[in-house]
Design a protein around this motif. Structure first.
Motif, PDB file in Angstrom:
ATOM      1  N   VAL A  83      13.261 -17.856   8.991  1.00 37.79           N
ATOM      2  CA  VAL A  83      12.614 -16.882   8.100  1.00 37.79           C
ATOM      3  C   VAL A  83      11.217 -17.325   7.663  1.00 37.79           C
ATOM      4  O   VAL A  83      10.253 -16.566   7.828  1.00 37.79           O
ATOM      5  CB  VAL A  83      13.512 -16.575   6.888  1.00 37.79           C
ATOM      6  N   PRO A  84      11.037 -18.539   7.114  1.00 35.80           N
ATOM      7  CA  PRO A  84       9.676 -18.928   6.712  1.00 35.80           C
ATOM      8  C   PRO A  84       8.701 -19.001   7.884  1.00 35.80           C
ATOM      9  O   PRO A  84       7.561 -18.531   7.775  1.00 35.80           O
ATOM     10  CB  PRO A  84       9.878 -20.312   6.073  1.00 35.80           C
ATOM     11  N   LEU A  85       9.150 -19.595   9.016  1.00 33.92           N
ATOM     12  CA  LEU A  85       8.275 -19.687  10.183  1.00 33.92           C
ATOM     13  C   LEU A  85       7.893 -18.302  10.684  1.00 33.92           C
ATOM     14  O   LEU A  85       6.736 -18.057  11.051  1.00 33.92           O
ATOM     15  CB  LEU A  85       8.961 -20.479  11.296  1.00 33.92           C
ATOM     16  N   SER A  86       8.859 -17.406  10.711  1.00 33.37           N
ATOM     17  CA  SER A  86       8.601 -16.049  11.187  1.00 33.37           C
ATOM     18  C   SER A  86       7.562 -15.355  10.318  1.00 33.37           C
ATOM     19  O   SER A  86       6.633 -14.710  10.826  1.00 33.37           O
ATOM     20  CB  SER A  86       9.905 -15.250  11.198  1.00 33.37           C
ATOM     21  N   LEU A  87       7.685 -15.506   9.006  1.00 30.46           N
ATOM     22  CA  LEU A  87       6.746 -14.857   8.091  1.00 30.46           C
ATOM     23  C   LEU A  87       5.349 -15.470   8.199  1.00 30.46           C
ATOM     24  O   LEU A  87       4.347 -14.750   8.294  1.00 30.46           O
ATOM     25  CB  LEU A  87       7.256 -14.970   6.656  1.00 30.46           C
ATOM     26  N   MET A 213       2.718  -6.696  -0.291  1.00 28.82           N
ATOM     27  CA  MET A 213       4.042  -7.192  -0.653  1.00 28.82           C
ATOM     28  C   MET A 213       5.182  -6.299  -0.151  1.00 28.82           C
ATOM     29  O   MET A 213       6.235  -6.816   0.255  1.00 28.82           O
ATOM     30  CB  MET A 213       4.135  -7.364  -2.172  1.00 28.82           C
ATOM     31  N   PRO A 214       5.051  -4.954  -0.146  1.00 29.75           N
ATOM     32  CA  PRO A 214       6.141  -4.146   0.436  1.00 29.75           C
ATOM     33  C   PRO A 214       6.423  -4.491   1.896  1.00 29.75           C
ATOM     34  O   PRO A 214       7.584  -4.548   2.309  1.00 29.75           O
ATOM     35  CB  PRO A 214       5.620  -2.714   0.283  1.00 29.75           C
ATOM     36  N   ALA A 215       5.370  -4.727   2.683  1.00 27.96           N
ATOM     37  CA  ALA A 215       5.555  -5.097   4.091  1.00 27.96           C
ATOM     38  C   ALA A 215       6.190  -6.478   4.203  1.00 27.96           C
ATOM     39  O   ALA A 215       7.064  -6.711   5.049  1.00 27.96           O
ATOM     40  CB  ALA A 215       4.212  -5.066   4.825  1.00 27.96           C
ATOM     41  N   VAL A 220      10.830 -10.029   5.383  1.00 25.85           N
ATOM     42  CA  VAL A 220      11.723 -11.103   4.938  1.00 25.85           C
ATOM     43  C   VAL A 220      13.184 -10.653   4.988  1.00 25.85           C
ATOM     44  O   VAL A 220      14.045 -11.366   5.520  1.00 25.85           O
ATOM     45  CB  VAL A 220      11.342 -11.567   3.518  1.00 25.85           C
ATOM     46  N   VAL A 221      13.466  -9.475   4.452  1.00 25.96           N
ATOM     47  CA  VAL A 221      14.853  -8.987   4.440  1.00 25.96           C
ATOM     48  C   VAL A 221      15.353  -8.762   5.861  1.00 25.96           C
ATOM     49  O   VAL A 221      16.479  -9.142   6.210  1.00 25.96           O
ATOM     50  CB  VAL A 221      14.959  -7.686   3.612  1.00 25.96           C
ATOM     51  N   TYR A 222      14.518  -8.157   6.695  1.00 25.17           N
ATOM     52  CA  TYR A 222      14.895  -7.909   8.089  1.00 25.17           C
ATOM     53  C   TYR A 222      15.132  -9.221   8.821  1.00 25.17           C
ATOM     54  O   TYR A 222      16.088  -9.348   9.608  1.00 25.17           O
ATOM     55  CB  TYR A 222      13.785  -7.112   8.769  1.00 25.17           C
ATOM     56  N   ALA A 223      14.286 -10.226   8.555  1.00 28.06           N
ATOM     57  CA  ALA A 223      14.436 -11.528   9.209  1.00 28.06           C
ATOM     58  C   ALA A 223      15.703 -12.233   8.754  1.00 28.06           C
ATOM     59  O   ALA A 223      16.403 -12.866   9.562  1.00 28.06           O
ATOM     60  CB  ALA A 223      13.212 -12.401   8.927  1.00 28.06           C
ATOM     61  N   GLN A 284      17.071 -11.447  -2.734  1.00 30.99           N
ATOM     62  CA  GLN A 284      15.720 -11.117  -2.280  1.00 30.99           C
ATOM     63  C   GLN A 284      15.169  -9.922  -3.040  1.00 30.99           C
ATOM     64  O   GLN A 284      13.972  -9.841  -3.323  1.00 30.99           O
ATOM     65  CB  GLN A 284      15.730 -10.818  -0.778  1.00 30.99           C
ATOM     66  N   LYS A 285      16.040  -8.994  -3.376  1.00 32.27           N
ATOM     67  CA  LYS A 285      15.614  -7.827  -4.150  1.00 32.27           C
ATOM     68  C   LYS A 285      15.069  -8.253  -5.505  1.00 32.27           C
ATOM     69  O   LYS A 285      14.053  -7.733  -5.974  1.00 32.27           O
ATOM     70  CB  LYS A 285      16.806  -6.873  -4.318  1.00 32.27           C
ATOM     71  N   TYR A 286      15.722  -9.221  -6.132  1.00 33.19           N
ATOM     72  CA  TYR A 286      15.271  -9.679  -7.434  1.00 33.19           C
ATOM     73  C   TYR A 286      14.022 -10.556  -7.331  1.00 33.19           C
ATOM     74  O   TYR A 286      13.150 -10.522  -8.197  1.00 33.19           O
ATOM     75  CB  TYR A 286      16.388 -10.451  -8.146  1.00 33.19           C
TER      76      TYR A 286
END
Length: 296
Positions: A83-87, A213-215, A220-223, A284-286
């Motif tokens: 996740v972090p690497l992908s982002l 931030m929306p993107a 992040v959630v998708y990953a 993640q939502k919070y």
């Protein structure tokens, strides 16, 4: 009045008709399997015989299942790596793809190309690239006097190597999502910041990141959801090995269901995995969701 009612009824029927394929697909491929999984997770069922209700035995067995705990640990490790690497990588690519330079469209196409390639093809390609004896990567390292590296045979490297491949595979998709967010930022914001003498790195940190931030939240959630469901790469490249160093929850679920025919136990694993994904998504939502609402 009667004509009006007929018109409303016709519109309702038309609406239900258009929505029916999606609703049927949701019921057949999502809701029904979910209900069946919950039911069978409380049973001892091997497909060939009738399901026998055993209560919470499958769930209590998971607590002492060493391979399950290793699979859970490997899955969490995969999430932390992927996740972090992908982002980070995708955001860097999006910044480059946003530049008004010659050849930028070719750059976008090249990095998006792996997204449309079948995952199993990518996995087979990297299995060859990572090969210890004749892989292209080890051949390149040998030119610098570096000995062969067991990218897929070293328990300490295998899951990291596969995660890097997955990051490369999906980098183009995430790049496009983040690029769309960057291009949606009004140019007037950049012009105003330039008048204030803001530097390039400050523009990225204080303007671009908050406004997209929306993107970022979507990526992040998708990953995270994809990371918890990783299977094809593991099945194609290592089959959970060496040892159990790349055994993940979905692959372990697969082996229990279709190798050992323990469908009830596999269903319990699926339910636990669904609960974990739901908890992480809510967190993640919070964490990011509040920032998304604030910025939007």
């Amino acid at each position: 009045m009667k004509a009006s009612k007929k018109t409303v009824l016709k519109r309702n029927i038309d609406g239900y008709a258009f929505a029916a394929p999606a609703l049927i697909g949701l019921f057949v491929f999502t809701l029904y399997p979910l209900v069946c999984s919950i039911f069978y997770s409380f049973t001892d069922w091997n497909i060939l015989s009738d399901a026998k209700f055993i209560g919470f035995d499958n769930y209590t067995k998971l607590i002492s299942d060493e391979v399950f705990l290793i699979s859970l640990k490997n899955t969490l490790k995969w999430v932390v790596i992927y996740v972090p690497l992908s982002l980070i990588i995708s955001f860097g690519l999006a910044l480059i793809a946003e530049l008004p330079i010659k050849g930028v469209n070719a750059f976008r196409a090249i990095f998006y190309l792996p997204v449309v390639c079948p995952l199993i093809v990518i996995a087979l390609l990297f299995t060859w690239l990572y090969n210890t004896e004749f892989g292209l990567i080890n051949y390149g390292l040998s030119l610098f006097g570096i000995g062969p590296v067991g990218w897929l045979t070293n328990p300490n490297l295998a899951i990291f190597s596969i995660a890097l491949m997955s990051v490369w595979k999906m980098a183009g998709y995430n790049m496009v999502v983040l690029l769309a967010g960057l291009q949606a930022v009004p140019r007037s914001v950049y012009e105003a910041s330039e008048l204030d003498g803001i530097k390039s790195y400050q523009k990225i940190w204080f303007i671009k990141l908050p406004l997209i931030m929306p993107a970022i939240y979507f990526v992040v959630v998708y990953a995270i959801i994809n990371a918890f469901q990783v299977f094809t790469e593991i099945f194609t490249m290592t089959r959970g090995g060496p040892g159990n160093s790349t055994n993940t929850l979905v692959y372990y679920l697969y082996t229990k269901a279709f190798t050992h025919n323990e469908m009830g136990y596999a269903s319990a694993i699926a339910i636990i995995m669904a609960i974990i994904i739901m908890i992480v998504t809510v967190l993640q939502k919070y964490v990011l969701g509040s920032k998304v609402q604030y910025e939007t």
